[in-house]
Design a protein around this motif. Structure first.
Motif, PDB file in Angstrom:
ATOM      1  N   ARG A 144      79.331 -79.320  61.323  1.00  0.00           N
ATOM      2  CA  ARG A 144      78.638 -79.105  62.589  1.00  0.00           C
ATOM      3  C   ARG A 144      78.064 -80.398  63.164  1.00  0.00           C
ATOM      4  N   SER A 145      78.311 -81.521  62.490  1.00  0.00           N
ATOM      5  CA  SER A 145      77.678 -82.770  62.915  1.00  0.00           C
ATOM      6  C   SER A 145      78.220 -83.266  64.255  1.00  0.00           C
ATOM      7  N   THR A 146      79.434 -82.862  64.592  1.00  0.00           N
ATOM      8  CA  THR A 146      80.024 -83.338  65.842  1.00  0.00           C
ATOM      9  C   THR A 146      80.280 -82.202  66.822  1.00  0.00           C
ATOM     10  N   GLY A 147      79.786 -81.023  66.500  1.00  0.00           N
ATOM     11  CA  GLY A 147      79.997 -79.887  67.398  1.00  0.00           C
ATOM     12  C   GLY A 147      81.424 -79.369  67.323  1.00  0.00           C
ATOM     13  N   THR A 148      81.783 -78.541  68.283  1.00  0.00           N
ATOM     14  CA  THR A 148      83.120 -77.955  68.284  1.00  0.00           C
ATOM     15  C   THR A 148      84.050 -78.764  69.185  1.00  0.00           C
ATOM     16  N   LEU A 149      85.343 -78.522  69.026  1.00  0.00           N
ATOM     17  CA  LEU A 149      86.323 -79.212  69.854  1.00  0.00           C
ATOM     18  C   LEU A 149      86.215 -78.750  71.299  1.00  0.00           C
ATOM     19  N   CYS A 166      73.982 -65.897  58.351  1.00  0.00           N
ATOM     20  CA  CYS A 166      73.068 -65.829  59.499  1.00  0.00           C
ATOM     21  C   CYS A 166      73.546 -66.685  60.665  1.00  0.00           C
ATOM     22  N   SER A 167      74.821 -67.100  60.650  1.00  0.00           N
ATOM     23  CA  SER A 167      75.332 -67.919  61.755  1.00  0.00           C
ATOM     24  C   SER A 167      76.617 -67.284  62.273  1.00  0.00           C
ATOM     25  N   ASP A 168      77.270 -67.972  63.208  1.00  0.00           N
ATOM     26  CA  ASP A 168      78.527 -67.448  63.745  1.00  0.00           C
ATOM     27  C   ASP A 168      79.691 -67.734  62.808  1.00  0.00           C
ATOM     28  N   LEU A 169      79.433 -68.396  61.693  1.00  0.00           N
ATOM     29  CA  LEU A 169      80.477 -68.687  60.713  1.00  0.00           C
ATOM     30  C   LEU A 169      80.637 -67.512  59.764  1.00  0.00           C
ATOM     31  N   GLY A 170      81.886 -67.206  59.399  1.00  0.00           N
ATOM     32  CA  GLY A 170      82.181 -66.110  58.483  1.00  0.00           C
ATOM     33  C   GLY A 170      82.644 -66.630  57.132  1.00  0.00           C
ATOM     34  N   ILE A 171      83.092 -65.725  56.274  1.00  0.00           N
ATOM     35  CA  ILE A 171      83.482 -66.092  54.911  1.00  0.00           C
ATOM     36  C   ILE A 171      84.688 -67.039  54.895  1.00  0.00           C
ATOM     37  N   ASP A 172      85.614 -66.880  55.850  1.00  0.00           N
ATOM     38  CA  ASP A 172      86.780 -67.781  55.886  1.00  0.00           C
ATOM     39  C   ASP A 172      86.379 -69.210  56.255  1.00  0.00           C
ATOM     40  N   ASP A 173      85.278 -69.344  56.992  1.00  0.00           N
ATOM     41  CA  ASP A 173      84.789 -70.684  57.361  1.00  0.00           C
ATOM     42  C   ASP A 173      84.002 -71.329  56.224  1.00  0.00           C
ATOM     43  N   LEU A 174      83.329 -70.516  55.421  1.00  0.00           N
ATOM     44  CA  LEU A 174      82.344 -71.039  54.465  1.00  0.00           C
ATOM     45  C   LEU A 174      82.748 -70.988  52.994  1.00  0.00           C
ATOM     46  N   ASP A 215      71.010 -76.360  55.891  1.00  0.00           N
ATOM     47  CA  ASP A 215      71.390 -76.423  57.310  1.00  0.00           C
ATOM     48  C   ASP A 215      71.147 -75.111  58.042  1.00  0.00           C
ATOM     49  N   GLY A 216      70.715 -74.085  57.295  1.00  0.00           N
ATOM     50  CA  GLY A 216      70.450 -72.792  57.925  1.00  0.00           C
ATOM     51  C   GLY A 216      71.691 -71.960  58.173  1.00  0.00           C
ATOM     52  N   ILE A 217      72.835 -72.382  57.586  1.00  0.00           N
ATOM     53  CA  ILE A 217      74.065 -71.597  57.728  1.00  0.00           C
ATOM     54  C   ILE A 217      73.983 -70.349  56.853  1.00  0.00           C
ATOM     55  N   LEU A 218      73.332 -70.493  55.678  1.00  0.00           N
ATOM     56  CA  LEU A 218      73.056 -69.354  54.800  1.00  0.00           C
ATOM     57  C   LEU A 218      71.544 -69.184  54.690  1.00  0.00           C
ATOM     58  N   ASN A 219      71.107 -67.940  54.735  1.00  0.00           N
ATOM     59  CA  ASN A 219      69.683 -67.651  54.625  1.00  0.00           C
ATOM     60  C   ASN A 219      69.389 -67.103  53.226  1.00  0.00           C
ATOM     61  N   VAL A 220      68.952 -67.989  52.326  1.00  0.00           N
ATOM     62  CA  VAL A 220      68.724 -67.611  50.928  1.00  0.00           C
ATOM     63  C   VAL A 220      67.332 -68.049  50.494  1.00  0.00           C
ATOM     64  N   LYS A 221      66.594 -67.119  49.902  1.00  0.00           N
ATOM     65  CA  LYS A 221      65.247 -67.454  49.415  1.00  0.00           C
ATOM     66  C   LYS A 221      65.348 -68.378  48.213  1.00  0.00           C
ATOM     67  N   GLN A 222      64.330 -69.218  48.030  1.00  0.00           N
ATOM     68  CA  GLN A 222      64.329 -70.240  46.990  1.00  0.00           C
ATOM     69  C   GLN A 222      64.555 -69.663  45.587  1.00  0.00           C
TER      70      GLN A 222
END
Length: 309
Positions: free
Chosen positions: A189-194, A248-256, A289-296
């Protein structure tokens, strides 16, 4: 048996046929899904149409790619933020002659392969662009982005489209026998999307993390014990990532989902090292990065379990 099936999790013949028609494709996916290697396989398949890529080993494909690069039939470049039009197409480059600085027009890597392909219409040429989303596309391609389209290409039977270049003042076009393949990390996500200008000129193929590739690896080295551990680890991490309370983002399992190559090792110690020094830092980055929302506490528990295989 196909010696290459361990590494390729896509239908090479089908993608090559798509690429032949489309001219420009991008392989996208999470880290470790084999984007760069599959790009090499497809590049060799396209450049050497008379060879059966399915019968070649991994090393044979990589050696063939190296030979084709030395011949100028395949060019490989990694995009980054400081790359620009002058590096890619053409630009003024300084040189010192008799103690004074002179500026000469030099061809960039893309113009070079376009000229080579134009002069050799009986062969296919391939441009591999690794990390295509990390470059500033409008800065690198400039006005030439339009020339990439299949119906704008120039061939013996098609006039195509040409544009006058700003430095050399010569007409430039993209030949019909040049094929472009890019790779793109879906989690970057550092450069955004195409931008849409590039997106609508490429076909996108998503490479998924495939547990069957992991299974084939351990079957080949005849290690059923390590296979069971690696597959269980793969499935557990996949369940963790795709847990609806974690995504918790627009990314799904195939992305992550961590790529299958991270689970392929020769020994238990090597697998443990891959988990500790590659898989856990990657998932930790997702969480930071907040892509996954997981407690410590949940993160600590899962990481300890995976670290101990």
């Amino acid at each position: 048996k196909n010696p290459n099936q361990m590494y390729n999790n896509i239908n090479i013949d089908h993608i090559t046929a798509l690429w032949k028609h489309q001219k420009n494709i991008i392989l996208q996916g999470a880290p470790g899904t084999g984007k760069t290697y599959n790009a090499s396989t497809l590049a060799v398949s396209m450049a050497e149409e008379d060879k059966d890529i399915n019968e070649m080993t991994r090393n044979a494909i990589l050696n063939e790619q190296q030979e084709l690069q030395e011949k100028g039939r395949i060019n490989f470049i990694t995009f980054h933020q400081s790359l620009d039009y002058e590096d890619f197409i053409e630009g003024l480059k300084p040189s010192i002659k008799d103690g004074s600085i002179a500026y000469n027009i030099e061809d960039g890597i893309f113009k070079t392969i376009c000229k080579a392909a134009s002069g050799d219409p009986t062969n296919n040429y391939v441009m591999i662009i690794d990390e295509i989303n990390r470059g500033n596309i409008s800065k690198i391609f400039g006005e030439l982005i339009t020339l990439l389209e299949a119906d704008k290409r120039v061939s013996s039977s098609s006039v195509g489209l040409s544009i006058k270049l700003p430095y050399s003042k010569t007409n430039f076009s993209v030949p019909d026998n040049l094929y472009i393949i890019g790779t793109m990390n879906t989690t970057d996500r550092s450069t955004g999307t195409l931008d849409y200008a590039l997106r609508r000129r490429f076909a996108f193929i998503t490479l998924k993390s495939d547990v069957s590739v992991v299974e084939k690896h351990y079957d080949k080295i005849s290690n059923p014990e390590l296979k069971a551990i690696a597959v269980a680890l793969f499935n557990d991490i996949k369940s963790f990532i795709e847990d609806p309370t974690h995504l918790c983002s627009d990314l799904g399992i195939d992305d992550l989902m961590v790529g299958h190559s991270y689970f392929m090792a020769k020994s238990k110690d090597e697998l443990q090292d891959k988990v500790k020094y590659e898989i856990l830092p990657l998932i930790s980055e997702y969480i930071n990065d907040g892509i996954l929302n997981v407690k410590q506490e949940e993160k600590k528990q899962a990481f300890n379990a995976w670290g101990n295989l």
